[in-house]
Scaffold this motif. Structure first.
Motif, mmCIF file in Angstrom:
data_model
loop_
_atom_site.group_PDB
_atom_site.id
_atom_site.type_symbol
_atom_site.label_atom_id
_atom_site.label_comp_id
_atom_site.label_asym_id
_atom_site.label_seq_id
_atom_site.Cartn_x
_atom_site.Cartn_y
_atom_site.Cartn_z
ATOM 1 N N SER A 116 12.080 22.515 44.200
ATOM 2 C CA SER A 116 10.750 23.121 44.296
ATOM 3 C C SER A 116 10.843 24.399 45.126
ATOM 4 O O SER A 116 11.337 24.379 46.255
ATOM 5 N N LEU A 117 10.373 25.502 44.547
ATOM 6 C CA LEU A 117 10.257 26.769 45.258
ATOM 7 C C LEU A 117 8.781 26.983 45.544
ATOM 8 O O LEU A 117 7.962 27.021 44.618
ATOM 9 N N ILE A 118 8.437 27.129 46.817
ATOM 10 C CA ILE A 118 7.036 27.107 47.224
ATOM 11 C C ILE A 118 6.661 28.384 47.971
ATOM 12 O O ILE A 118 7.362 28.801 48.894
ATOM 13 N N ILE A 119 5.573 29.006 47.531
ATOM 14 C CA ILE A 119 4.941 30.077 48.284
ATOM 15 C C ILE A 119 3.753 29.450 49.003
ATOM 16 O O ILE A 119 2.780 29.025 48.371
ATOM 17 N N SER A 120 3.848 29.373 50.323
ATOM 18 C CA SER A 120 2.862 28.627 51.113
ATOM 19 C C SER A 120 1.615 29.444 51.396
ATOM 20 O O SER A 120 1.704 30.619 51.774
ATOM 21 N N ASP A 121 0.472 28.798 51.264
ATOM 22 C CA ASP A 121 -0.803 29.421 51.630
ATOM 23 C C ASP A 121 -1.569 28.551 52.608
ATOM 24 O O ASP A 121 -2.781 28.726 52.789
ATOM 25 N N VAL A 122 -0.892 27.609 53.279
ATOM 26 C CA VAL A 122 -1.601 26.662 54.125
ATOM 27 C C VAL A 122 -1.165 26.791 55.582
ATOM 28 O O VAL A 122 0.005 27.055 55.866
ATOM 29 N N ALA A 167 8.165 32.055 50.678
ATOM 30 C CA ALA A 167 7.260 33.043 51.264
ATOM 31 C C ALA A 167 6.197 32.268 52.025
ATOM 32 O O ALA A 167 5.711 31.237 51.557
ATOM 33 N N THR A 168 5.851 32.774 53.216
ATOM 34 C CA THR A 168 4.914 32.060 54.085
ATOM 35 C C THR A 168 3.994 33.038 54.799
ATOM 36 O O THR A 168 4.297 34.232 54.910
ATOM 37 N N PRO A 169 2.872 32.540 55.332
ATOM 38 C CA PRO A 169 2.003 33.404 56.122
ATOM 39 C C PRO A 169 2.713 34.033 57.314
ATOM 40 O O PRO A 169 2.466 35.191 57.660
ATOM 41 N N SER A 170 3.594 33.294 57.958
ATOM 42 C CA SER A 170 4.303 33.826 59.120
ATOM 43 C C SER A 170 5.153 35.031 58.751
ATOM 44 O O SER A 170 5.162 36.049 59.467
#
Length: 419
Positions: A182-188, A249-252
C-alpha cells in the motif's frame, strides 16, 4: 512589505507545500520490487488517479491492470488502469459500484502477483461497500450527520470502518495470496495509515462498540440495522505478514516544503504542528494571539516570520441553515475578525486537494485590508462568520484561492506571515 508582495509570498508557500505531495514525483521512487506475475492496482482517494497514472508510466514492462476510484473532476488517464469517479464527501451509487469493481479486480490472484493499493484522502466516501445487513442510504445518512456534528476525521473514519465490508483492513484479506503493498498519501492528523480512507488495507484494532459509543456521544440518529450491527462482538483485523504499507507524502513533509520556501524569501518559519484540530474559529483566535506576540514582542520568534500549521479543524453547524464555505475559509474569517486589521499580518489557509468543504475554492488569503474590503463590498465579517458563510464573504472581497483539483491531498496548510 507591500500587500501584493505579501499575498504573492503566501501563495508561493502554499504552492510549494502542494507540489511536494504531487503523485508524479513521489510515486515512482516508492514502487516495490516488480512482481514475477501480474500487478493489480487498486485504490481510492482524490489523488488515486494521478497515482495510478504514475504507476502505469513507470512500469511499461510489467503486466499492469486494475481499478481505482477518485472524486468527480479528479480523473486523469492512467493507461492500463481503469479510472472510476464517485461522490465526496457523501458516497453515492457510483461509490458502491466502484467498490464492487475493486473487489472483482482481486479475483484469481497467485503468490507471484502483486497488489498495489494506492490510497489517499477522500477514499472513505469514494469506496463505499456497506457491511452485511446495511444499505448505502444508512451510510449516507450517518455521514451527513457526522459532517455537521463537529466530529473530527479520525472519529468519522472509525465509524466508517465499522459500517463497511472492505475498510479497516478487510480489503487486504481479499488480496491473498498475492503480495500486497500500500502506497499512502496521508491527509490525517498523526498519519496513522488506518485513518487514511478508513484503512481498507490496514489492520484495525478498534471495535464496533467504540463506533457506537461515538455516534451516541454526538447524538447521531441511527437506523435499527446500524445499531444492531455495531452492537455485535467482532474480532479485529490482524496484520498480514505478506503486506507492506508506505507513507509517501504527508502533511509534515508538506509543511517542511513550505518552510523551505519561506527561507528562500528570507522569512523565518516556525512549524506549529501538522495535526492541529478543534473548532476552526477557535483555532484562529489562538493563532491570532501568537501572531500578535511575534509582532509585538518577538516571541516565540522574531519577525519577519511565518507561522505554519497543518491538520484538520472542524466546523460545527448548529441550528439554522449554514451558508457556503469550509473549515479553511471559516478559520480565516475568524482570524480576520480577531486581528481587526492589524498591520503587518497576512495569512493563507487552504486544503491541498483544492477543495475546502464542498465549494470550488481551496481556501483564501487575508490581510490587514480584509475587513475594509468587506465594508466596501457591503458585507459584515462578523455576520458572515456567525452564519458559517465564509466562502460568500471572501467571494465578495475577491480573496478566494481557487486552484482547481490538485490531484493530491495532504490536508490543510495554514501560513500566517508577520513582518
Amino acid at each position: 512589505m507591500r500587500n501584493e508582495d505579501a499575498r504573492s509570498l503566501l501563495w508561493d508557500l502554499f504552492s510549494s507545500a502542494v507540489d511536494s505531495a504531487r503523485p508524479g514525483p513521489v510515486v515512482p521512487p516508492a514502487l516495490p520490487e516488480k512482481p514475477a506475475g501480474r500487478c493489480v492496482v487498486i485504490g481510492a482517494g482524490k489523488a488515486s488517479a494521478a497515482m495510478a497514472a504514475a504507476v502505469d508510466a513507470a512500469w511499461p514492462d510489467v503486466d499492469v491492470s486494475g481499478v481505482v476510484v477518485t472524486r468527480y473532476g479528479h480523473a486523469v488517464p492512467a493507461g492500463r488502469i481503469t479510472i472510476l469517479q464517485a461522490a465526496h464527501p457523501v458516497a453515492d451509487e457510483m461509490s458502491e459500484s466502484a467498490a464492487r469493481q475493486v473487489v472483482e479486480a482481486l479475483q484469481g490472484l497467485t503468490p507471484n502477483d502483486l497488489v498495489l493499493a494506492l490510497i489517499s484522502g477522500g477514499g472513505s466516501a469514494l469506496l463505499a461497500l456497506p457491511a452485511a445487513g446495511l444499505t448505502l442510504a444508512d451510510k449516507q445518512a450517518i455521514t451527513r450527520s457526522l459532517l455537521h456534528s463537529g466530529a473530527n476525521i479520525k472519529e468519522m473514519n472509525l465509524v466508517r470502518r465499522h459500517l463497511s465490508a472492505i475498510k479497516g483492513g478487510k480489503l487486504a484479506k481479499l488480496a491473498r495470496p498475492a503480495r500486497l503493498v500500500s502506497l499512502i498519501i496521508s491527509d490525517v492528523p498523526g498519519d496513522n495509515p488506518a485513518d487514511v480512507a478508513s484503512g481498507p488495507t490496514v489492520a484495525d484494532d478498534s471495535t464496533p462498540q467504540q463506533a457506537l459509543a461515538l455516534l451516541d456521544r454526538y447524538q447521531i440518529p441511527l437506523p435499527d440495522a446500524v445499531r444492531r450491527h455495531l452492537s455485535q462482538t467482532v474480532a479485529s483485523e490482524s496484520a498480514d505478514d505478506n503486506a507492506q504499507t508506505h507513507l509517501i507524502a504527508t502533511p509534515s513533509l508538506a509543511l517542511q516544503a513550505a518552510a523551505d520556501a519561506a527561507r528562500r524569501h528570507g522569512i523565518t518559519p516556525l512549524i506549529l504542528g501538522d495535526a492541529i484540530e478543534g473548532e476552526s474559529r477557535e483555532a484562529a483566535i489562538v493563532m491570532a494571539g501568537i501572531a500578535r506576540s511575534v509582532k509585538q514582542y518577538g516571541q516565540p520568534l522574531a519577525g519577519p516570520a511565518v507561522l505554519l500549521s497543518g491538520g484538520e479543524t472542524t466546523v460545527t453547524v448548529s441550528g439554522g441553515k449554514a451558508g457556503k464555505g469550509g473549515r479553511n475559509t471559516e478559520f480565516l474569517l475568524s482570524l480576520a475578525c480577531a486581528l481587526q486589521g492589524e498591520s503587518g499580518i497576512w495569512a493563507i489557509a487552504g486544503d491541498t486537494d483544492g477543495i475546502d468543504g464542498t465549494e470550488d475554492a481551496a481556501g483564501a488569503i487575508i490581510g490587514p485590508d480584509t475587513l475594509q474590503r468587506g465594508n466596501a463590498a457591503g458585507v459584515s465579517a462578523r455576520d458572515y462568520l456567525d452564519a458559517h458563510d465564509s466562502y460568500s464573504y471572501f467571494q465578495a472581497t475577491n480573496e478566494l484561492v481557487i486552484t482547481g483539483p490538485t490531484l493530491t491531498n495532504v490536508n490543510d496548510i495554514r501560513a500566517i506571515l508577520i513582518v
